[in-house]
Structures are given as structure tokens and as C-alpha cells.
Scaffold this active site. Structure first.
Site, mmCIF file in Angstrom:
data_model
loop_
_atom_site.group_PDB
_atom_site.id
_atom_site.type_symbol
_atom_site.label_atom_id
_atom_site.label_comp_id
_atom_site.label_asym_id
_atom_site.label_seq_id
_atom_site.Cartn_x
_atom_site.Cartn_y
_atom_site.Cartn_z
ATOM 1 N N ASN A 1 0.447 -1.658 -0.182
ATOM 2 C CA ASN A 1 0.156 -0.198 0.055
ATOM 3 C C ASN A 1 0.803 1.312 0.216
ATOM 4 O O ASN A 1 0.380 1.906 -0.707
ATOM 5 C CB ASN A 1 -0.718 0.278 1.110
ATOM 6 C CG ASN A 1 -1.761 -0.864 1.120
ATOM 7 O OD1 ASN A 1 -1.928 -1.705 0.101
ATOM 8 N ND2 ASN A 1 -2.898 -0.849 1.946
ATOM 9 N N ARG B 1 -10.361 -3.438 -14.403
ATOM 10 C CA ARG B 1 -9.768 -4.163 -14.505
ATOM 11 C C ARG B 1 -9.788 -5.167 -14.230
ATOM 12 O O ARG B 1 -10.602 -5.572 -13.495
ATOM 13 C CB ARG B 1 -9.234 -3.975 -12.910
ATOM 14 C CG ARG B 1 -8.560 -2.215 -12.460
ATOM 15 C CD ARG B 1 -7.539 -2.106 -11.406
ATOM 16 N NE ARG B 1 -7.709 -0.688 -10.587
ATOM 17 C CZ ARG B 1 -6.380 0.499 -11.309
ATOM 18 N NH1 ARG B 1 -5.559 0.085 -11.599
ATOM 19 N NH2 ARG B 1 -6.219 1.277 -10.470
ATOM 20 N N ARG C 1 -4.387 3.370 -13.562
ATOM 21 C CA ARG C 1 -3.628 2.874 -13.145
ATOM 22 C C ARG C 1 -2.537 2.102 -12.528
ATOM 23 O O ARG C 1 -3.321 1.542 -11.860
ATOM 24 C CB ARG C 1 -3.417 3.903 -12.277
ATOM 25 C CG ARG C 1 -1.505 4.410 -11.739
ATOM 26 C CD ARG C 1 -1.161 5.412 -10.492
ATOM 27 N NE ARG C 1 -2.256 6.460 -10.111
ATOM 28 C CZ ARG C 1 -1.540 7.833 -10.878
ATOM 29 N NH1 ARG C 1 -0.811 8.299 -11.590
ATOM 30 N NH2 ARG C 1 -2.839 8.956 -10.750
ATOM 31 N N HIS D 1 -14.680 4.123 -15.031
ATOM 32 C CA HIS D 1 -14.629 3.611 -14.111
ATOM 33 C C HIS D 1 -16.034 2.983 -13.900
ATOM 34 O O HIS D 1 -15.797 2.281 -12.875
ATOM 35 C CB HIS D 1 -14.779 4.212 -13.154
ATOM 36 C CG HIS D 1 -14.008 3.332 -11.113
ATOM 37 N ND1 HIS D 1 -14.730 3.720 -10.057
ATOM 38 C CD2 HIS D 1 -12.632 2.949 -11.197
ATOM 39 C CE1 HIS D 1 -14.179 2.893 -8.997
ATOM 40 N NE2 HIS D 1 -12.952 2.468 -10.058
ATOM 41 N N TYR E 1 -12.213 -9.284 -2.657
ATOM 42 C CA TYR E 1 -13.018 -7.595 -2.010
ATOM 43 C C TYR E 1 -14.087 -8.008 -1.596
ATOM 44 O O TYR E 1 -14.529 -9.207 -2.460
ATOM 45 C CB TYR E 1 -12.447 -6.768 -3.002
ATOM 46 C CG TYR E 1 -11.325 -6.628 -3.541
ATOM 47 C CD1 TYR E 1 -10.228 -7.409 -2.771
ATOM 48 C CD2 TYR E 1 -11.053 -5.304 -4.663
ATOM 49 C CE1 TYR E 1 -8.546 -6.693 -3.219
ATOM 50 C CE2 TYR E 1 -9.697 -4.919 -4.691
ATOM 51 C CZ TYR E 1 -8.800 -5.268 -4.605
ATOM 52 O OH TYR E 1 -7.519 -4.782 -4.835
ATOM 53 N N ARG F 1 -14.772 2.281 4.510
ATOM 54 C CA ARG F 1 -13.158 1.517 4.103
ATOM 55 C C ARG F 1 -11.821 2.991 4.838
ATOM 56 O O ARG F 1 -11.108 2.178 5.930
ATOM 57 C CB ARG F 1 -12.795 0.424 3.204
ATOM 58 C CG ARG F 1 -11.692 -0.285 3.546
ATOM 59 C CD ARG F 1 -11.440 -0.864 2.448
ATOM 60 N NE ARG F 1 -10.374 -0.185 1.757
ATOM 61 C CZ ARG F 1 -10.685 -0.054 0.363
ATOM 62 N NH1 ARG F 1 -11.295 -0.894 -0.057
ATOM 63 N NH2 ARG F 1 -9.666 0.496 -0.114
ATOM 64 N N HIS G 1 -15.624 -2.811 -0.917
ATOM 65 C CA HIS G 1 -15.038 -2.455 -1.598
ATOM 66 C C HIS G 1 -16.440 -2.030 -2.132
ATOM 67 O O HIS G 1 -16.600 -1.316 -3.077
ATOM 68 C CB HIS G 1 -14.054 -2.962 -2.481
ATOM 69 C CG HIS G 1 -13.757 -2.399 -4.106
ATOM 70 N ND1 HIS G 1 -14.934 -2.405 -4.805
ATOM 71 C CD2 HIS G 1 -12.701 -1.619 -4.015
ATOM 72 C CE1 HIS G 1 -13.771 -2.236 -5.739
ATOM 73 N NE2 HIS G 1 -12.853 -1.669 -5.148
#
Length: 721
Positions: A46, A383, A413, A443, A476, A572, A600
Site C-alpha cells: 500500500n 481492471r 493506473r 470507472h 474483495y 474503509r 469494497h
């Protein structure tokens, strides 16, 4: 982190505190040992991304606008100082936990880390042979430049650095291979990324002993430098600037522009240096030559880059030191032999991963690819996994003559390279690939299937809070909705038309889209809750998300607070809202749950004076999501599914074992059961709920009895009864 004038916490410091909460899980003695090690490794990975993007961005800002303060009142330089101080604290605590707690406890359980100085004679011989046969041929020692310049240092790669001194007469060495007398003989070796970092040592007992690849290279690295001895050595890793954005106005070929960004990222400058504490002299040279300051350097003991140690958790024979398996459960509502189209014509389906299996999503896409009545498939990809079965299914659908349209977001990214590859591969098979909306990232997560049926064209839609990635769906917590609702299906068609071609902004009846009207809808619903609320009958907002940092949303929540609206937030990660301040946020509570699955999903509930509404969304309440990304928020209206979402939210807010509560001073407190209170662990309760539902459904499925009979013998023979 707070500021009395603006009432906002700093975004970067808030994100750092999320990692402190992750570290808390590594410190919990009730967690299995290998899971505790995983949490340590997550903190490392992270922080790598945080420094590459956020800290790099702050450093750019400090050069361009050094006096420009953020919403919390902090300038870039002040933020960098506070970030360094807090990350150093967490970094030190993280490595202390590994050194003094996790490794010793693992050793007692039969899984031991062995540094070279503790090798047995047999282990030293093995390590030497391993170095000579498997490592030495891969290594390329690099010397420092004429004026001590460093060779190229790749981002996130581990390096061994050696300070050398001659042990033979240098007069007999050609000057090209011998440093000048006044120069330091400093050499570098990149630790081969293709070799597993964890090296298992031979053992005659059931106990497992391992060392690290970098340990072996340091121990036997003298073999690389004939005529020299190693005076000092260390292992280091540079985190480099990845805060690059594409100039979308300058480039006509967007894919080419993204490839330029990838090239620039490979050659970027260091932002952070982590190293072992084994050589202060080499560290000083590295700091000087990289242009970093002391606050950018993080010294560990003898091990750095804990992210790769997560592989230890997969070691066979140590299952009791991992979480007990929670097998994903197939939703009973989809277990019938009916086609999904027939099921979805009757009712909507809610899917909650990883408690429930991701297979229905793959089944939905596969059925669409193989069904001769399916005419078209449209979907977004942000993704995906490395060997995505979804990509192969889309290719198969295109080969079968279906019209397949995929929006591949090239600006995701650190997944840019993979997405460029997917885009090119899909185009090769005849898929219509759309990539790139100027100055926006797509997104949103949506899949639309268009099918020809007896009564005309019918459209089926899948929308989700998480990516189309079957691997992260095991880790997730995300929720998705399958529906054939005509209004939503029509909105889905409008959505794809808007993002794939020239189209004026069109009104959608059930879906809300950023940056068009999602934010305004949220502000409207918060204001509406305020208007319904009184001291006697307060309103209620419950919301779960990854991050909360949009100033307009936060101000609206403060206003609703002052109208007695009760606001329950489950955030979160980043939260810049300050709770618990009189006449500002005394009716607002904020919790954050950190457990075995990454939270998530985004769920929003509004009491609305009794006419309740619930939504799922791909968007967090962040300015980037609401103003600079294409996102979707979609309603859940089917009565049973609406109640299920509401129950999920209440369960999260009742967690008193893995929930942390945000205090007015920016600190977080781990919630614990009060006297007489039953412990509640939300994730465990959710899994047990879905497990019980699946088991009950299995009992209720009617079973066919197989009747076994003997066949009659030939005519004239006796018959069986």
C-alpha cells in the site's frame, strides 16, 4: 489531522491511518499467524503505491505552488513533513512486529527464517551451491559512474549495494576496471525478480527453514568482485515517481499516449528509499546521489520489502495458521436448471462476493457468448485479471458473429500495460473496442446483453460495485445486480451510447451517472433527508464506501446533521469528514471495518420520510469519482433485495470486533463488545448467513428417487419382481 476553521481532515494523513488499522490486524493475537504476516505485507505494498502517486504529486505541487493549502489548511511541504513522521512510526512498528513477534512465533510453529549468520554447515554449503548454479549466472554487477553517479535504478526493484576495497595490487588492474584512488568503490546488483525471493533450505526434520534471495546474494556476493573484499553492504529499494498524466489534447492516438506514460514511468526519479540498516556509509551515498532528504529514507533491520513475504502464507502444511476456508457459495436463486434469461425475466438477482461465488457473472457472459439468440454484448472493463476468462469469452462471442463492444479504460493506473494488451487482442478478433474519453476515466461497471426473443428484443443488465475480475472477487467484498428491468435496460443502452460515440447528454430514468448528475442526485437526497427531519422524527442516512473526501458532500452532511439527521458512515479508507463536533457533526458517526476481506462495496440508504431508497454504486464520495470519472449509481427496488441491502448495512454498523470508530481528533478506536454485549463480526455473520441460505435451499430441492429394476429375462424365463 483536523482544522477548526475548515472542519476537514487531511486526505493523505487519513489514508495513512487506514494502513495503521491494517497493521492492527497484524497485531491481533487471535488472528492466524500467516494471516498476520499477510497484513504486514499489505501495508508495505500500500505504501509503495501511495508514495509513487500521492507523495510524488505533493512533491510536484511543492515546487509549483508551495503556499497553496488544501482543505485542511496544510501546505504541500507541511503535508510531506507530517506524512514522513507518521509513516516512519508505522514503518518502525511494522518491522518491529515482524522481527520480535511474527517470525519468533512462526519459528516455534516449525516455520523459521534463517539469516546467513545462523546457517548450519549443511545450509551454508547448500546456499553457496545455489548461488553458484542458479543466481550467479543471472547477476550483472554495475559500478558507480565516474563522479560517483548511480547506475539506473528501476522502480520497486530490490538491489544489493557493495562497498568494496582492493585486496590485490591495483597496479595490475586495467584503469577501466579499477576505481580512482579518491573514489568509493561502490557496486550494485539488481536482485533477479524472476527468482523466487523465499529460498527453502534443506531440512531433515518436519520443520521448514527458509532464507531470502537477497541474503544469499549478500553472503556470497564477494564472488562477483574478484580482487576485492566487501567492506560494507546493504539491500535497498527505490520507489519512483508515477504521478504522470497524459496530455490528452496533444495526442490523437490515445494508446500511443499511454505507452509514452509507461515509458516515462520506467525512467522516473526516486521518491522514497527503503534500505537495511547495515551500512550508514552506503545509505549516505544513496541519499546524496538520488537527491532525497533524510525524511525520504526508511531504514529497516535486515529485511525490507515485506510485500513479497505474503507468499509464505501459501506454504503447504501450515493450514492451521491461516484463516479457516470460507468456500464461496452458489446463490440458491440461480441453482435451477433454467437459463439465466428465464430467471431474470421473473426477478432481479443480487450477488455478494466473495461470500457468494463469482461464477454467475462468468456464467452470464458465457451464456451470452454461446446463445444463438443473443445479438450483442456491451461492457466496460477497468481492471481484469492477468489471464481473464472474460476476455476469452468476448473473443469467442465475436467469432460467433455477435456484435461485441467493450470499453477498455487505458488510464486504470498500474494496469495500463495490461489493458492496452487486452484492447489490441480484442480488436484482433473483431471486437469493437472503445478506449479513452478525454479527461475522464470510465470507472463504471456494466454489462449489457441484447437478446432476440419471441416477443421482441429483450435486454439483460449486470451492474457492480467492483471490477470484472474473478481473482479480486475472491478477496474483495462487492455487490452486483442482475436485472431485466426495462427502464434500467433502456438507461444502460443510453449509457453505452454516451460513452462510445458522439451523443448529447441524455436523461436516464433510473441510473445516475458521474460527472453528469450523480453528485447532484446525492446532494438532492441529502437535502431531502434534511427537509424530512425533525428533532422528534429524525432522518436517517446510512452509507458504505471506500473513501469520503468531496467537500460539497461533506458540507451537505454537516447541514443535514444540524437538522437532526442521523448519519451513519462506514468508510474503509480515506475520510476527511470530522465527526463528533457540536453544531457540526454530533449526529454523524464513522466506522471502518478491516477484516479478512477488503471492503469494497458502495451502498447508500436514505430513509426519505418513510419512502426508503437504496442504491449501489461504483463511485466513492470523492471529487475524483463524482467530477472526473464516469461512474454509475443504480437503485435496488425489489422488496426482498432492498431489505437485504438494508440488513447488510445494519450488520456492518453492529460490528464490535473489527470495526474502528473515528474520533473528533482524527484518531481511530477499535470497537469492543460492552459488558453483556454479544460479539459481532460482520464478515463472519455474512458468510454464515449465505451458508445457511445455501444449505436450506439444498434441503428444499426436490430429489428424484431412482428405482432400480431387473430387466426381464428372455421370453419364457422367470420375470423379476
Amino acid at each position: 489531522m483536523g482544522n477548526k476553521k475548515t472542519h476537514f481532515f487531511n486526505r493523505e494523513l487519513s489514508w495513512i491511518e487506514f494502513n495503521a488499522r491494517v497493521l492492527t490486524e497484524a497485531n491481533r493475537k487471535e488472528n492466524p499467524l500467516l494471516e498476520r504476516l499477510k497484513f504486514l505485507s499489505i501495508v508495505s505494498s500500500n505504501f509503495d503505491e501511495f508514495f509513487m502517486v500521492r507523495v510524488a504529486g505533493l512533491k510536484h505541487q511543492a515546487k509549483i505552488n508551495p503556499n497553496e493549502a488544501d482543505s485542511s489548511g496544510l501546505t504541500p511541504l507541511k503535508q510531506l513533513t507530517l506524512i514522513s513522521e507518521r509513516v516512519h512510526e508505522i514503518f518502525s512498528h511494522q518491522h518491529m512486529m515482524l522481527r520480535e513477534h511474527i517470525f519468533p512465533l512462526l519459528g516455534k510453529k516449525g516455520l523459521s527464517y534463517i539469516p546467513p549468520e545462523d546457517f548450519t554447515e549443511a545450509e551454508r554449503q547448500f546456499a553457496g551451491n545455489f548461488f553458484q548454479k542458479h543466481i550467479f549466472p543471472l547477476l550483472t554487477p554495475l559500478k558507480s559512474g565516474k563522479n560517483g553517479e548511480l547506475p539506473y535504478i528501476a522502480n520497486l526493484r530490490l538491489y544489493a549495494a557493495f562497498l568494496l576495497k582492493p585486496i590485490i595490487d591495483t597496479k595490475n588492474i586495467h584503469p577501466a576496471f579499477c576505481p580512482a584512488a579518491e573514489e568509493k568503490a561502490l557496486a550494485f546488483v539488481q536482485i533477479p525478480p524472476a527468482v523466487q525471493r523465499i529460498i527453502w533450505l534443506p531440512s531433515e526434520s518436519k520443520k521448514q527453514r527458509f532464507t531470502l534471495l537477497d541474503d544469499i546474494i549478500l553472503a556470497f556476493g564477494t564472488r562477483l568482485f574478484e580482487g576485492y573484499s566487501v567492506d560494507q553492504s546493504l539491500v535497498f529499494k527505490a520507489v519512483c515517481d508515477a504521478a504522470f498524466t497524459v496530455d490528452e489534447e496533444r495526442h490523437e492516438d490515445f494508446m500511443e499516449a499511454m505507452e509514452e506514460i509507461l515509458a516515462a514511468r520506467r525512467a522516473s526519479v526516486p521518491i522514497r528509499l527503503t534500505c537495511t540498516d547495515t551500512s550508514s556509509e552506503i545509505t549516505k551515498i544513496l541519499v546524496e546521489k538520488t537527491g532525497l532528504s533524510s525524511q525520504d529514507v526508511y531504514k529497516a533491520g535486515k529485511i525490507i520489502d515485506l510485500s513479497s513475504l505474503s507468499n509464505l502464507a501459501e506454504k503447504s502444511g501450515f493450514s492451521k495458521h491461516r484463516y479457516p476456508a470460507w468456500k464461496p457459495l452458489y446463490p440458491p436463486s440461480l441453482m435451477q436448471n433454467e437459463a439465466m434469461w428465464d430467471i431474470l425475466k421473473q426477478r432481479d438477482i443480487l450477488l455478494h462476493v466473495p461470500y457468494e461465488s463469482y461464477d454467475p457473472v462468468l456464467r452470464f457472459i458465457n451464456d451470452a457468448a454461446d446463445d444463438p439468440d443473443v445479438l450483442a454484448i456491451k461492457m466496460t472493463l477497468y481492471r481484469t485479471s492477468g489471464k481473464s476468462p472474460i476476455i476469452k469469452t468476448l473473443e469467442r462471442a465475436a467469432r460467433k458473429g455477435k456484435q461485441v463492444t467493450v470499453f477498455v479504460e487505458l488510464k486504470a493506473r498500474f494496469d495500463e500495460k495490461r489493458n492496452i494488451s487486452w484492447a489490441q487482442q480484442l480488436m484482433h478478433f473483431g471486437v469493437i473496442v472503445v478506449h479513452g474519453i478525454a479527461n475522464l476515466k470510465v470507472h463504471a461497471k456494466m454489462l449489457l446483453v441484447v437478446r432476440r426473443e419471441s416477443d421482441g428484443i429483450v435486454r439483460y443488465v449486470h451492474m457492480a460495485t467492483g471490477n470484472y475480475n474473478e481473482k479480486t472477487a475472491r478477496l474483495y467484498s462487492d455487490i452486483s445486480l442482475f436485472t431485466s428491468n426495462p427502464e434500467i435496460a433502456n438507461d444502460a443502452t443510453v449509457f453505452f451510447n454516451m460513452i462510445s460515440g458522439y451523443s448529447a447528454i441524455q436523461t436516464m430514468r433510473r441510473l445516475y451517472m458521474a460527472p453528469v448528475n450523480l453528485k447532484s442526485r446525492l446532494l438532492y437526497m441529502i437535502e431531502r433527508e434534511k427537509m424530512h427531519s425533525t428533532r422528534e422524527t429524525p432522518g436517517l442516512i446510512m452509507a458504505k464506501m471506500n473513501s469520503l473526501a468531496d467537500p460539497d458532500i461533506i458540507k451537505a452532511l454537516y447541514d443535514a446533521n444540524n437538522a437532526h439527521v442521523r448519519i451513519m458512515l462506514n468508510v474503509r479508507g480515506i475520510c476527511t469528514l470530522v465527526p463528533g463536533i457540536r453544531k457540526q457533526s454530533e449526529n454523524i458517526s464513522v466506522i471502518s471495518i478491516v477484516d479478512r476481506f477488503l471492503e469494497h462495496s458502495r451502498i447508500f440508504y436514505f430513509q426519505n420520510g418513510g419512502a426508503e431508497e437504496a442504491y449501489l454504486s461504483s463511485a466513492d464520495w470523492m471529487s475524483r469519482n463524482l467530477d472526473r470519472r464516469v461512474e454509475l449509481m443504480f437503485p435496488v427496488t425489489q422488496k426482498d433485495l432492498f431489505q437485504e441491502l438494508k440488513d447488510i448495512l445494519h450488520l456492518y454498523f453492529s460490528d464490535n470486533t473489527h470495526a474502528h470508530e473515528l474520533n473528533a481528533d482524527g484518531t481511530w478506536s477499535l470497537k469492543k463488545p460492552r459488558s453483556g454485549e454479544i460479539p459481532v463480526r460482520a464478515q463472519e455473520s455474512l458468510y454464515n448467513k449465505y451458508k445457511q441460505r445455501a444449505e436450506t435451499a439444498n434441503k428444499e430441492i426436490p430429489r428424484l428417487f431412482t428405482v432400480r429394476r431387473k430387466e426381464p429375462r428372455e421370453r419364457g424365463g422367470p420375470k423379476s419382481l
